[in-house]
Design an enzyme around this catalytic site. Structure first.
Site, short mmCIF file in Angstrom:
data_model
loop_
_atom_site.label_atom_id
_atom_site.label_comp_id
_atom_site.label_asym_id
_atom_site.label_seq_id
_atom_site.Cartn_x
_atom_site.Cartn_y
_atom_site.Cartn_z
N PRO A 1 -13.30 -1.96 7.66
CA PRO A 1 -13.05 -1.43 9.00
C PRO A 1 -13.21 0.09 9.13
O PRO A 1 -12.85 0.84 8.23
CB PRO A 1 -11.59 -1.83 9.28
CG PRO A 1 -11.00 -2.11 7.95
CD PRO A 1 -12.12 -2.62 7.09
N ARG B 1 -16.40 9.86 12.35
CA ARG B 1 -14.99 9.67 12.07
C ARG B 1 -14.49 10.71 11.07
O ARG B 1 -15.00 10.79 9.95
CB ARG B 1 -14.81 8.28 11.46
CG ARG B 1 -13.47 8.00 10.91
CD ARG B 1 -13.50 6.76 10.00
NE ARG B 1 -12.17 6.45 9.56
CZ ARG B 1 -11.88 5.68 8.53
NH1 ARG B 1 -12.85 5.10 7.86
NH2 ARG B 1 -10.65 5.46 8.19
N TYR C 1 -14.64 12.33 5.62
CA TYR C 1 -15.68 11.36 5.29
C TYR C 1 -17.11 11.90 5.42
O TYR C 1 -18.07 11.16 5.15
CB TYR C 1 -15.52 10.11 6.17
CG TYR C 1 -14.18 9.42 5.97
CD1 TYR C 1 -13.88 8.78 4.76
CD2 TYR C 1 -13.20 9.41 6.97
CE1 TYR C 1 -12.66 8.16 4.56
CE2 TYR C 1 -11.98 8.79 6.78
CZ TYR C 1 -11.71 8.17 5.58
OH TYR C 1 -10.51 7.55 5.39
N HIS D 1 -5.60 -1.59 1.01
CA HIS D 1 -4.18 -1.32 0.77
C HIS D 1 -3.26 -2.41 1.34
O HIS D 1 -2.06 -2.35 1.16
CB HIS D 1 -3.80 0.03 1.40
CG HIS D 1 -4.83 1.09 1.18
ND1 HIS D 1 -5.21 1.51 -0.07
CD2 HIS D 1 -5.61 1.81 2.06
CE1 HIS D 1 -6.16 2.44 0.05
NE2 HIS D 1 -6.42 2.63 1.33
N ASP E 1 -7.63 -11.74 -3.26
CA ASP E 1 -7.81 -13.10 -3.80
C ASP E 1 -9.28 -13.49 -3.83
O ASP E 1 -9.73 -14.16 -4.76
CB ASP E 1 -7.04 -14.12 -2.94
CG ASP E 1 -5.55 -14.15 -3.25
OD1 ASP E 1 -5.11 -13.48 -4.22
OD2 ASP E 1 -4.81 -14.85 -2.53
N GLU F 1 -15.23 -1.44 -6.84
CA GLU F 1 -14.48 -0.92 -5.69
C GLU F 1 -14.83 0.55 -5.52
O GLU F 1 -14.79 1.31 -6.49
CB GLU F 1 -12.98 -1.08 -5.96
CG GLU F 1 -12.11 -0.44 -4.89
CD GLU F 1 -10.61 -0.54 -5.20
OE1 GLU F 1 -10.22 -1.22 -6.18
OE2 GLU F 1 -9.83 0.09 -4.46
N HIS G 1 -14.42 4.18 -2.97
CA HIS G 1 -13.83 4.90 -1.84
C HIS G 1 -14.51 6.26 -1.74
O HIS G 1 -14.81 6.90 -2.76
CB HIS G 1 -12.32 5.09 -2.03
CG HIS G 1 -11.62 3.78 -2.06
ND1 HIS G 1 -11.39 3.03 -0.93
CD2 HIS G 1 -11.13 3.05 -3.09
CE1 HIS G 1 -10.80 1.90 -1.26
NE2 HIS G 1 -10.63 1.88 -2.58
N ILE G 2 -14.74 6.66 -0.52
CA ILE G 2 -15.40 7.93 -0.24
C ILE G 2 -14.45 9.08 -0.56
O ILE G 2 -14.80 10.05 -1.23
CB ILE G 2 -15.84 7.97 1.23
CG1 ILE G 2 -16.85 6.84 1.51
CG2 ILE G 2 -16.42 9.34 1.60
CD1 ILE G 2 -17.05 6.52 2.98
N SER G 3 -13.24 8.96 -0.06
CA SER G 3 -12.23 10.01 -0.27
C SER G 3 -11.42 9.70 -1.53
O SER G 3 -11.40 8.55 -2.00
CB SER G 3 -11.30 10.09 0.94
OG SER G 3 -10.59 8.87 1.09
N ARG H 1 -1.99 4.81 0.50
CA ARG H 1 -3.38 4.63 0.05
C ARG H 1 -3.48 4.54 -1.47
O ARG H 1 -4.57 4.39 -2.02
CB ARG H 1 -4.26 5.78 0.56
CG ARG H 1 -4.40 5.82 2.07
CD ARG H 1 -5.38 6.90 2.51
NE ARG H 1 -5.09 7.31 3.88
CZ ARG H 1 -5.55 6.70 4.97
NH1 ARG H 1 -6.33 5.66 4.86
NH2 ARG H 1 -5.22 7.13 6.17
#
Ligand code: DQA
Length: 138
Positions: free
Chosen positions: A9, A17, A22, A77, A84, A95, A97-99, A108
């Protein structure tokens, strides 16, 4: 080699954004540069703001693709269901993440994905996706 980037999302808003967190590039634009840089990889992209759609895409690709690069965004989170799904499949998941989520709010710091990910890349801006792709090239 078939790899899919799955974004959760609000990542459709990259570029607009919170650019101070980001960056100012859209993901569509960045994705094109990734495709150009890795021409031998069959690279796909999927984004949804809806938890169930993300789970369906993980299930759909998770037994036949060579890799999934997953940024579940805020669902990282909160979503036992996505965690699952990652556990259920056979395709390795990185996995991303940008930040740097660990330098941000404490909510987070928890991830339902990390325990079942092959690896985790956090905090390198959009380059997190590129680093994840490199990890699939043995
Ligand atoms: C994010 C970090 C998450 O905490 C946040 O909810 C996002 C993006 C990142 O890539 O830095 O939407 O996954």
């Amino acid at each position: 080699m078939k790899i899919i980037v799955i974004n959760g999302p609000n990542l459709n808003l990259l570029g607009k954004r919170e650019p101070e967190i980001y960056g100012s590039e859209s993901f569509e634009n960045y994705f094109k540069t990734l495709q150009d840089e890795f021409p031998t990889i069959e690279l796909q992209y999927y984004q949804s703001n809806i938890e169930g759609e993300l789970i369906s895409k993980i299930q759909e690709t998770g037994f036949s693709y060579d890799g999934i690069i997953l940024n579940a965004a805020a669902y990282t989170h909160t979503s036992v269901g996505i965690g699952d799904a990652v556990k259920a499949i056979t395709t390795p998941v990185i996995e991303v993440h940008i930040s740097n989520t660990f330098s941000r709010e404490s909510f987070r710091h928890q991830s339902f994905i990390s325990p079942n990910a092959q690896g985790i890349i956090i905090g390198f801006g959009l380059s997190s996706y590129k680093l994840a792709l490199y990890s699939f090239i043995k």
